[in-house]
Enzyme design. Sequence first.
Site, PDB file in Angstrom:
ATOM      1  NE  ARG A  23       4.343 -14.695  29.573  1.00 29.03           N
ATOM      2  CZ  ARG A  23       4.294 -16.020  29.516  1.00 29.03           C
ATOM      3  NH1 ARG A  23       3.137 -16.628  29.385  1.00 29.03           N
ATOM      4  NH2 ARG A  23       5.393 -16.734  29.586  1.00 29.03           N
ATOM      5  NE  ARG A  58       7.100 -12.091  63.046  1.00 28.09           N
ATOM      6  CZ  ARG A  58       5.945 -11.917  63.687  1.00 28.09           C
ATOM      7  NH1 ARG A  58       5.662 -12.620  64.753  1.00 28.09           N
ATOM      8  NH2 ARG A  58       5.071 -11.030  63.253  1.00 28.09           N
ATOM      9  CG  HIS A  61      10.994 -18.369  68.077  1.00 27.63           C
ATOM     10  ND1 HIS A  61      10.153 -17.709  67.221  1.00 27.63           N
ATOM     11  CD2 HIS A  61      11.141 -17.553  69.150  1.00 27.63           C
ATOM     12  CE1 HIS A  61       9.801 -16.541  67.753  1.00 27.63           C
ATOM     13  NE2 HIS A  61      10.398 -16.429  68.916  1.00 27.63           N
ATOM     14  CE  LYS A  71      10.975 -23.249  62.737  1.00 24.22           C
ATOM     15  NZ  LYS A  71      11.180 -22.007  63.491  1.00 24.22           N
ATOM     16  CG  HIS A 118      14.517 -19.883  62.039  1.00 27.50           C
ATOM     17  ND1 HIS A 118      13.251 -19.351  61.898  1.00 27.50           N
ATOM     18  CD2 HIS A 118      15.213 -19.501  60.947  1.00 27.50           C
ATOM     19  CE1 HIS A 118      13.194 -18.685  60.752  1.00 27.50           C
ATOM     20  NE2 HIS A 118      14.362 -18.755  60.161  1.00 27.50           N
ATOM     21  CE1 TYR A 131       7.296 -21.597  60.537  1.00 28.99           C
ATOM     22  CE2 TYR A 131       6.957 -19.405  59.623  1.00 28.99           C
ATOM     23  CZ  TYR A 131       6.805 -20.317  60.660  1.00 28.99           C
ATOM     24  OH  TYR A 131       6.154 -19.941  61.811  1.00 28.99           O
ATOM     25  CG  ASP A 170      10.991 -13.724  70.671  1.00 30.87           C
ATOM     26  OD1 ASP A 170      10.760 -14.828  71.207  1.00 30.87           O
ATOM     27  OD2 ASP A 170      10.683 -13.454  69.499  1.00 30.87           O
TER      28      ASP A 170
END
Length: 187
Positions: A23, A58, A61, A71, A118, A131, A170
């Site tokens: 399933r 990304r 940060h 996090k 991160h 997160y 960034d």
Amino acid sequence: MIYKETEIPGVWIIEPKVFGDLRGYFMETYKEPEFEQHIGKVHFMQDNESCSAQGVLRGLHYQLAPYAQAKLVRVICGKVFDIAVDIRKGSPAFGKYVAVELSGENKRQLFIPGGFAHGFYVMSETAVFTYKVDNPYAPAYERAIRFNDPAIGVDRHILPGSRVNTSEKDRNAPLLRDAENNFIYNV
């Protein structure tokens, strides 16, 4: 769940027990008493989710104290190369990083305490990244470190010639040596 502390103390890889059959599957992604037993008390107050295309990077940060964020990150669908860089002044691991592949398939999670920058790089066609954080987003305290800072070296994990799509903010972030940082390592 299986909790594995990484080579940088305080950063943990968490592997859930997945129960599958014809399933589909079931797994627990967070269980507070078990989490606290291994990692300690963290009051998560918000869940976030993003979807990014292949080649998106990304980060790296972080938020300055008192809005630093711990996090607990994972990927629901797709695959990313996830990075946590120790930016705590005085830490024996300052400037070092933990890197782990997170995917919808392996279902791993990474816990990153405050005092770390991160980021992640999307390796699949798309990735849904989710997160938990223990502090709200505070734009006035948000900072970044350039992902391709040679003093850190995380960009060597991105294949040469790979397309990297990142924000202007960034791309123009300062190097670690120039970044504003109010984190102090506590033994």
